[in-house]
Design a protein around this motif. Structure first.
Motif, PDB file in Angstrom:
ATOM      1  N   PRO A 143       0.885  -1.369   0.009  1.00 23.24           N
ATOM      2  CA  PRO A 143      -0.134   0.027  -0.067  1.00 23.24           C
ATOM      3  C   PRO A 143       0.917   1.272   0.073  1.00 23.24           C
ATOM      4  O   PRO A 143       0.485   2.292  -0.529  1.00 23.24           O
ATOM      5  CB  PRO A 143      -0.701  -0.232   1.196  1.00 23.24           C
ATOM      6  CG  PRO A 143      -0.155  -1.122   2.258  1.00 23.24           C
ATOM      7  CD  PRO A 143       0.533  -2.140   1.136  1.00 23.24           C
ATOM      8  N   ALA A 147       0.337   4.030  -2.722  1.00 20.61           N
ATOM      9  CA  ALA A 147      -0.153   5.353  -2.326  1.00 20.61           C
ATOM     10  C   ALA A 147       0.712   6.764  -2.891  1.00 20.61           C
ATOM     11  O   ALA A 147       0.393   7.617  -3.146  1.00 20.61           O
ATOM     12  CB  ALA A 147      -0.127   5.535  -0.748  1.00 20.61           C
ATOM     13  N   ILE A 164      -7.055   6.369  -8.909  1.00 19.33           N
ATOM     14  CA  ILE A 164      -7.334   5.311  -8.170  1.00 19.33           C
ATOM     15  C   ILE A 164      -7.501   4.066  -8.940  1.00 19.33           C
ATOM     16  O   ILE A 164      -7.207   2.948  -8.519  1.00 19.33           O
ATOM     17  CB  ILE A 164      -8.676   5.866  -7.213  1.00 19.33           C
ATOM     18  CG1 ILE A 164      -8.145   6.951  -6.052  1.00 19.33           C
ATOM     19  CG2 ILE A 164      -8.892   4.632  -6.249  1.00 19.33           C
ATOM     20  CD1 ILE A 164      -9.155   7.619  -5.256  1.00 19.33           C
ATOM     21  N   ILE A 168      -5.668   0.399  -8.583  1.00 21.09           N
ATOM     22  CA  ILE A 168      -6.469  -0.747  -8.216  1.00 21.09           C
ATOM     23  C   ILE A 168      -6.105  -1.924  -9.360  1.00 21.09           C
ATOM     24  O   ILE A 168      -5.802  -3.016  -8.850  1.00 21.09           O
ATOM     25  CB  ILE A 168      -7.890  -0.407  -8.131  1.00 21.09           C
ATOM     26  CG1 ILE A 168      -8.336   0.381  -6.934  1.00 21.09           C
ATOM     27  CG2 ILE A 168      -8.836  -1.953  -8.249  1.00 21.09           C
ATOM     28  CD1 ILE A 168      -9.602   0.693  -6.812  1.00 21.09           C
ATOM     29  N   ILE A 179      -8.957  -4.857  -2.362  1.00 21.99           N
ATOM     30  CA  ILE A 179      -8.228  -3.388  -2.039  1.00 21.99           C
ATOM     31  C   ILE A 179      -9.423  -2.682  -1.971  1.00 21.99           C
ATOM     32  O   ILE A 179     -10.600  -2.484  -2.440  1.00 21.99           O
ATOM     33  CB  ILE A 179      -7.369  -3.109  -3.143  1.00 21.99           C
ATOM     34  CG1 ILE A 179      -6.875  -1.736  -2.771  1.00 21.99           C
ATOM     35  CG2 ILE A 179      -8.024  -3.225  -4.553  1.00 21.99           C
ATOM     36  CD1 ILE A 179      -5.714  -1.424  -3.861  1.00 21.99           C
ATOM     37  N   GLN A 180      -9.012  -1.454  -0.763  1.00 21.78           N
ATOM     38  CA  GLN A 180     -10.058  -0.364  -0.833  1.00 21.78           C
ATOM     39  C   GLN A 180      -9.350   0.950  -0.582  1.00 21.78           C
ATOM     40  O   GLN A 180      -8.229   0.830   0.139  1.00 21.78           O
ATOM     41  CB  GLN A 180     -10.921  -0.568   0.504  1.00 21.78           C
ATOM     42  CG  GLN A 180     -12.002   0.737   0.745  1.00 21.78           C
ATOM     43  CD  GLN A 180     -12.512   0.432   2.107  1.00 21.78           C
ATOM     44  OE1 GLN A 180     -13.295  -0.783   2.264  1.00 21.78           O
ATOM     45  NE2 GLN A 180     -12.837   1.454   2.936  1.00 21.78           N
ATOM     46  N   VAL A 181      -9.683   1.906  -1.273  1.00 21.86           N
ATOM     47  CA  VAL A 181      -8.890   3.174  -1.463  1.00 21.86           C
ATOM     48  C   VAL A 181      -9.743   4.237  -0.835  1.00 21.86           C
ATOM     49  O   VAL A 181     -10.861   4.070  -1.689  1.00 21.86           O
ATOM     50  CB  VAL A 181      -8.141   3.471  -2.726  1.00 21.86           C
ATOM     51  CG1 VAL A 181      -7.597   4.604  -3.019  1.00 21.86           C
ATOM     52  CG2 VAL A 181      -7.404   2.255  -3.371  1.00 21.86           C
ATOM     53  N   TRP A 197     -14.433   6.717  -1.826  1.00 22.62           N
ATOM     54  CA  TRP A 197     -13.673   5.622  -1.712  1.00 22.62           C
ATOM     55  C   TRP A 197     -14.427   4.540  -2.567  1.00 22.62           C
ATOM     56  O   TRP A 197     -15.402   4.577  -3.431  1.00 22.62           O
ATOM     57  CB  TRP A 197     -14.004   5.079  -0.237  1.00 22.62           C
ATOM     58  CG  TRP A 197     -15.410   4.853   0.203  1.00 22.62           C
ATOM     59  CD1 TRP A 197     -16.053   5.667   0.842  1.00 22.62           C
ATOM     60  CD2 TRP A 197     -15.853   3.485   0.096  1.00 22.62           C
ATOM     61  NE1 TRP A 197     -17.378   4.892   1.050  1.00 22.62           N
ATOM     62  CE2 TRP A 197     -17.092   3.613   0.796  1.00 22.62           C
ATOM     63  CE3 TRP A 197     -15.654   2.157  -0.424  1.00 22.62           C
ATOM     64  CZ2 TRP A 197     -18.222   2.475   0.410  1.00 22.62           C
ATOM     65  CZ3 TRP A 197     -16.573   1.188  -0.422  1.00 22.62           C
ATOM     66  CH2 TRP A 197     -17.859   1.086   0.106  1.00 22.62           C
ATOM     67  N   ARG A 199     -13.633   0.403  -3.598  1.00 15.85           N
ATOM     68  CA  ARG A 199     -13.451  -1.017  -3.183  1.00 15.85           C
ATOM     69  C   ARG A 199     -13.646  -2.123  -4.061  1.00 15.85           C
ATOM     70  O   ARG A 199     -14.285  -2.110  -4.874  1.00 15.85           O
ATOM     71  CB  ARG A 199     -14.234  -1.547  -1.979  1.00 15.85           C
ATOM     72  CG  ARG A 199     -13.697  -2.754  -1.243  1.00 15.85           C
ATOM     73  CD  ARG A 199     -14.927  -3.330  -0.311  1.00 15.85           C
ATOM     74  NE  ARG A 199     -15.019  -2.688   0.809  1.00 15.85           N
ATOM     75  CZ  ARG A 199     -16.239  -2.190   1.309  1.00 15.85           C
ATOM     76  NH1 ARG A 199     -17.176  -3.045   0.805  1.00 15.85           N
ATOM     77  NH2 ARG A 199     -16.160  -1.568   2.499  1.00 15.85           N
ATOM     78  N   TYR A 214      -2.028  -2.042   5.524  1.00 18.62           N
ATOM     79  CA  TYR A 214      -2.696  -0.573   5.353  1.00 18.62           C
ATOM     80  C   TYR A 214      -1.660   0.427   5.422  1.00 18.62           C
ATOM     81  O   TYR A 214      -0.434   0.266   6.033  1.00 18.62           O
ATOM     82  CB  TYR A 214      -3.456  -0.604   6.589  1.00 18.62           C
ATOM     83  CG  TYR A 214      -3.983   0.679   7.029  1.00 18.62           C
ATOM     84  CD1 TYR A 214      -5.235   1.398   6.516  1.00 18.62           C
ATOM     85  CD2 TYR A 214      -3.291   1.537   7.833  1.00 18.62           C
ATOM     86  CE1 TYR A 214      -5.580   2.796   6.777  1.00 18.62           C
ATOM     87  CE2 TYR A 214      -3.687   2.708   8.450  1.00 18.62           C
ATOM     88  CZ  TYR A 214      -4.990   3.283   7.750  1.00 18.62           C
ATOM     89  OH  TYR A 214      -5.332   4.458   8.184  1.00 18.62           O
ATOM     90  N   ILE A 230      -4.976   3.481   2.158  1.00 17.17           N
ATOM     91  CA  ILE A 230      -5.197   2.273   1.385  1.00 17.17           C
ATOM     92  C   ILE A 230      -5.359   1.130   2.300  1.00 17.17           C
ATOM     93  O   ILE A 230      -4.357   0.710   3.316  1.00 17.17           O
ATOM     94  CB  ILE A 230      -4.294   2.280   0.324  1.00 17.17           C
ATOM     95  CG1 ILE A 230      -4.005   3.324  -0.771  1.00 17.17           C
ATOM     96  CG2 ILE A 230      -4.254   0.948  -0.488  1.00 17.17           C
ATOM     97  CD1 ILE A 230      -3.100   3.454  -1.524  1.00 17.17           C
TER      98      ILE A 230
END
Length: 233
Positions: A143, A147, A164, A168, A179-181, A197, A199, A214, A230
């Motif tokens: 992550p 980032a 983003i 991903i 993955i979640q941003v 956000w 996901r 994270y 992230i």
């Protein structure tokens, strides 16, 4: 109210390990933390100033520090082949010199020597610094590197959604399960700050045995600071 906790601290002892390995008495603990921060900052600054990367991504995933009586062992985890400088001993020596200078400014080494000499009745010890570099096989699974990639895209005026989605895609190619941003701030230069956000896949934050990585990252733009978080499963 929602009770939020850092996913890495939540999983310490199960799927996560510490990034610093040392022991200190309670009165010297804060000094050890400051020393660790100084080491990490000096390495980050050195890489940013002295190693030119076309993408602008530094590629440092994490820096692990292990302290013994006479040696400080630093292991740097890098994501990209271009940054590997193990074959060039002069670069490693420069690394070590810069970090040692930062520590000497804080008088950390001298104080450690005095403490050891006083406690154990030994002769003064010259504390050495060893730096090792390890390459991460799949950098976009990390992550911190993702980032940095998104931050560089935003600084180049790329749309935040586009940046983003690209990140991903890169994470998916690196065989991640989910993955979640999340990004917050004045997105697109708008006057009112908001949170967006995206996901993809599964991100089971409540499951302790789930291996979640994270990071939270601050992106400096001309409109102000954006907060980037992230989570990778």
């Amino acid at each position: 109210m929602a009770q939020k906790i850092n996913p890495l601290g939540f999983r310490l002892g199960t799927t996560q390990n510490h990034h610093s390995f040392w022991f200190a008495q309670p009165k010297n603990y804060s000094q050890g933390l400051q020393e660790d921060k100084k080491i990490r900052n000096s390495i980050q600054n050195y890489v940013q100033k002295n190693i030119k990367i076309p993408s602008g991504v530094v590629g440092i995933s994490r820096i692990e520090i292990q302290k013994r009586i006479d040696v400080i062992q630093v292991r740097i985890y890098l994501g990209f082949q271009k940054l590997l400088i193990e074959r060039n001993p002069k670069k490693i020596e420069e690394f070590q010199m810069n970090v040692m200078e930062e520590l000497k400014k804080m008088n950390v080494i001298e104080e450690l020597q005095m403490i050891v000499q006083k406690e154990l009745n030994l002769n003064p010890i010259n504390q050495k610094l060893n730096i090792n570099i390890t390459r991460i096989p799949k950098p976009y699974k990390d992550p911190n590197i993702l980032a940095e990639f998104i931050a560089e895209q935003l600084k180049n005026r790329v749309s935040f959604r586009k940046a983003i989605k690209k990140a991903i895609e890169l994470a998916k190619r690196a065989d991640t399960k989910g993955i979640q941003v999340q990004i917050a701030g004045r997105l697109g230069g708008k006057d009112i700050a908001r949170v967006e956000w995206i996901r993809e896949g599964r991100v089971p934050l409540q499951t302790l045995r789930a291996k979640i990585d994270y990071c939270s990252y601050t992106v400096r733009t001309i409109y102000g600071a954006l907060g980037l978080k992230i989570w990778i499963f």
